[in-house]
Design an enzyme around this catalytic site. Structure first.
Site, PDB file in Angstrom:
ATOM      1  N   ASP A 117       1.036  -0.042  -3.290  1.00 30.35           N
ATOM      2  CA  ASP A 117       0.657  -1.013  -2.261  1.00 30.35           C
ATOM      3  C   ASP A 117       0.819  -0.372  -0.868  1.00 30.35           C
ATOM      4  OD1 ASP A 117      -0.050  -3.587  -1.415  1.00 30.35           O
ATOM      5  OD2 ASP A 117       2.046  -4.274  -1.340  1.00 30.35           O
ATOM      6  N   HIS A 118      -0.157  -0.547  -0.002  1.00 31.06           N
ATOM      7  CA  HIS A 118      -0.085  -0.065   1.381  1.00 31.06           C
ATOM      8  C   HIS A 118       0.340   1.401   1.500  1.00 31.06           C
ATOM      9  CE1 HIS A 118      -0.912  -3.916   3.249  1.00 31.06           C
ATOM     10  NE2 HIS A 118      -0.109  -4.467   2.371  1.00 31.06           N
TER      11      HIS A 118
ATOM     12  N   HIS B 140       1.474 -10.887   6.538  1.00 31.63           N
ATOM     13  CA  HIS B 140       2.580 -10.624   5.624  1.00 31.63           C
ATOM     14  C   HIS B 140       3.812 -11.440   6.006  1.00 31.63           C
ATOM     15  CE1 HIS B 140       0.280  -6.785   4.859  1.00 31.63           C
ATOM     16  NE2 HIS B 140       0.474  -7.253   3.656  1.00 31.63           N
TER      17      HIS B 140
ATOM     18  N   SER C 260       1.178 -15.161   0.011  1.00 27.53           N
ATOM     19  CA  SER C 260       2.253 -16.027  -0.482  1.00 27.53           C
ATOM     20  C   SER C 260       2.072 -17.447   0.029  1.00 27.53           C
ATOM     21  CB  SER C 260       3.620 -15.490  -0.028  1.00 27.53           C
ATOM     22  OG  SER C 260       4.080 -14.507  -0.921  1.00 27.53           O
TER      23      SER C 260
ATOM     24  N   ASN D 160      -2.487 -10.701  -3.450  1.00 27.51           N
ATOM     25  CA  ASN D 160      -1.177 -10.055  -3.319  1.00 27.51           C
ATOM     26  C   ASN D 160      -0.086 -11.055  -2.943  1.00 27.51           C
ATOM     27  OD1 ASN D 160      -2.702  -7.750  -3.594  1.00 27.51           O
ATOM     28  ND2 ASN D 160      -1.698  -6.670  -1.916  1.00 27.51           N
TER      29      ASN D 160
ATOM     30  N   ARG E 185      24.563  -9.992 -15.113  1.00 20.23           N
ATOM     31  CA  ARG E 185      23.441 -10.256 -16.013  1.00 20.23           C
ATOM     32  C   ARG E 185      23.102 -11.740 -16.038  1.00 20.23           C
ATOM     33  NH1 ARG E 185      26.252  -7.136 -20.895  1.00 20.23           N
ATOM     34  NH2 ARG E 185      27.902  -8.444 -20.026  1.00 20.23           N
TER      35      ARG E 185
HETATM   36  P1  13P Z   1       3.151 -11.794   1.229  1.00 22.44           P
HETATM   37  O1  13P Z   1       4.105 -11.345   2.262  1.00 22.44           O
HETATM   38  O2  13P Z   1       2.356 -12.984   1.692  1.00 22.44           O
HETATM   39  O3  13P Z   1       3.767 -12.046  -0.102  1.00 22.44           O
HETATM   40  O4  13P Z   1       2.068 -10.621   1.022  1.00 22.44           O
HETATM   41  C1  13P Z   1       2.340  -9.555   0.163  1.00 22.44           C
HETATM   42  C2  13P Z   1       1.337  -8.468   0.270  1.00 22.44           C
HETATM   43  O5  13P Z   1       0.305  -8.555   0.890  1.00 22.44           O
HETATM   44  C3  13P Z   1       1.663  -7.213  -0.436  1.00 22.44           C
HETATM   45  O6  13P Z   1       0.717  -6.232  -0.192  1.00 22.44           O
HETATM   46  O1  G3H Z   2       2.717  -5.989   1.907  1.00 21.70           O
HETATM   47  C1  G3H Z   2       3.769  -5.393   1.767  1.00 21.70           C
HETATM   48  C2  G3H Z   2       4.739  -5.746   0.733  1.00 21.70           C
HETATM   49  O2  G3H Z   2       5.170  -7.059   0.871  1.00 21.70           O
HETATM   50  C3  G3H Z   2       5.851  -4.732   0.642  1.00 21.70           C
HETATM   51  O3  G3H Z   2       6.826  -4.908   1.576  1.00 21.70           O
HETATM   52  O4  G3H Z   2       7.411  -2.643   2.510  1.00 21.70           O
HETATM   53  O5  G3H Z   2       9.053  -4.569   2.508  1.00 21.70           O
HETATM   54  O6  G3H Z   2       8.445  -3.407   0.382  1.00 21.70           O
HETATM   55  P1  G3H Z   2       8.021  -3.795   1.759  1.00 21.70           P
HETATM   56 ZN    ZN Z   3      -0.143  -6.412   1.823  1.00 19.78          ZN
END
Ligand code: 13P
Ligand code: G3H
Ligand code: ZN
Length: 299
Positions: A75-76, A171, A205, A246, A273
């Protein structure tokens, strides 16, 4: 991955892409995928790879996968060397996110990754436009909608397999001050210029208030959090070309709320656990609902 995404495009549903940072989150995603019998994408950010370790992350995914219809996705991706390394190490799919760069540079970097990844049959997601919001390694103050005409040129020049679009999401947990609204007019325009490209919605989200309330009831303090309305997400995937949705923040909220609640209600418990296992089950339940919302209707 490519055939799954094209199937979602043709049949108008979306594959859920959920971020994991540890064994519990990964198992929750795989269990929900199996339970719903749906293809599901397990995403890791560069920050998550740093946290888990690259080889450890891949080994854990391969060990947990069994016969589930799950895909490992970066991701990203911002660091070209890291993206190429993940291609070499066996990721099913990588995202090159050069959306903060000028158009021509975004094209150049994305093209380089596409050429590298496609030689190994690895799927490539790119991004055009800018999402607002702050996360560990994903940071932007302002949002800029994806330009539909640029999208056409971008996809043609880069050869990317899917495109993440900016249509009003961001995000994190604080997406809207007022009404939760996305720009479906721009999305429709993008769909006209690149009708055969699966589109991706980041920052999706829904920040379910009942789970935010659990965090706050059991000692947390999360105020003013607001996500994308679920009806809006439904429209995006069933009436538009959004084929991958996502979600990360929601999983963090559900997991954290469950841990807080468990520890407050069981003050004598210190077997990790118990509370991590309980939180994992809560995330699995949440994911099953999400996958059903995004998924093929009447599947
Ligand atoms: P959210 O922060 O809305 O969950 O988005 C996650 C996202 O885009 C991960 O790439
Ligand atoms: O879009 C990004 C994801 O939510 C990942 O976030 O870089 O905090 O792991 P992070
Ligand atoms: Zn993202």
């Amino acid at each position: 991955m490519k055939s799954e995404m094209l199937k979602a495009l043709n049949e108008h549903y979306a594959i859920g892409a959920f971020n994991f940072v540890n064994l519990e989150m990964l198992k929750a995603i795989i269990d929900a995928s199996k339970e719903t019998n749906s293809p599901t994408i397990c995403s890791v950010s560069e920050g998550a790879l740093k946290y888990m370790g690259e080889k450890e992350c891949i080994a854990m995914f391969n060990a947990c996968k069994n016969n589930a219809n799950v895909y490992l996705h970066l991701d990203h991706g911002k660091n070209l060397d890291l993206i190429k390394r993940m291609v070499d190490l066996g990721f099913d799919s990588v995202m090159i996110d050069a959306s903060d760069k000028p158009f021509d540079e975004n094209v150049k970097l994305t093209k380089e990754i596409c050429e590298y990844a496609h030689r190994k049959n690895v799927f490539v997601e790119a991004e055009l436009g800018t999402l607002a919001g702050v996360e560990d390694d994903v940071h932007s103050e302002i949002s800029k909608y994806t330009n539909p005409n640029e999208a056409k040129i971008f996809v043609e020049e880069t050869g990317c397999d899917s495109l993440a679009v900016a249509i009003g999401t961001s995000h994190g947990a604080y997406k809207f001050k007022g009404e939760s609204k996305l720009n479906f007019e721009i999305l429709s325009e993008i769909e006209k210029t690149i009708p055969n490209t699966p589109l991706v919605l980041h920052g999706a989200s829904s920040v379910p208030q009942e789970y935010v309330e659990i965090i706050n009831k059991f000692g947390g303090n999360v105020q003013g959090a607001k996500g994308v309305d679920e009806n809006t997400l439904y429209e995006a995937c069933h009436q538009h070309n959004i084929c991958k949705i996502n979600t990360d923040t929601d999983l963090r909220i559900v997991f954290t709320g469950a841990v807080r609640k468990y520890l407050v209600e069981n003050p004598k418990e210190f077997d990790i656990r118990k509370y991590l296992g309980n939180a994992k089950e809560e995330v699995t339940k949440y994911l099953i609902e999400k996958i059903n919302l995004f998924g093929k209707i009447n599947n």
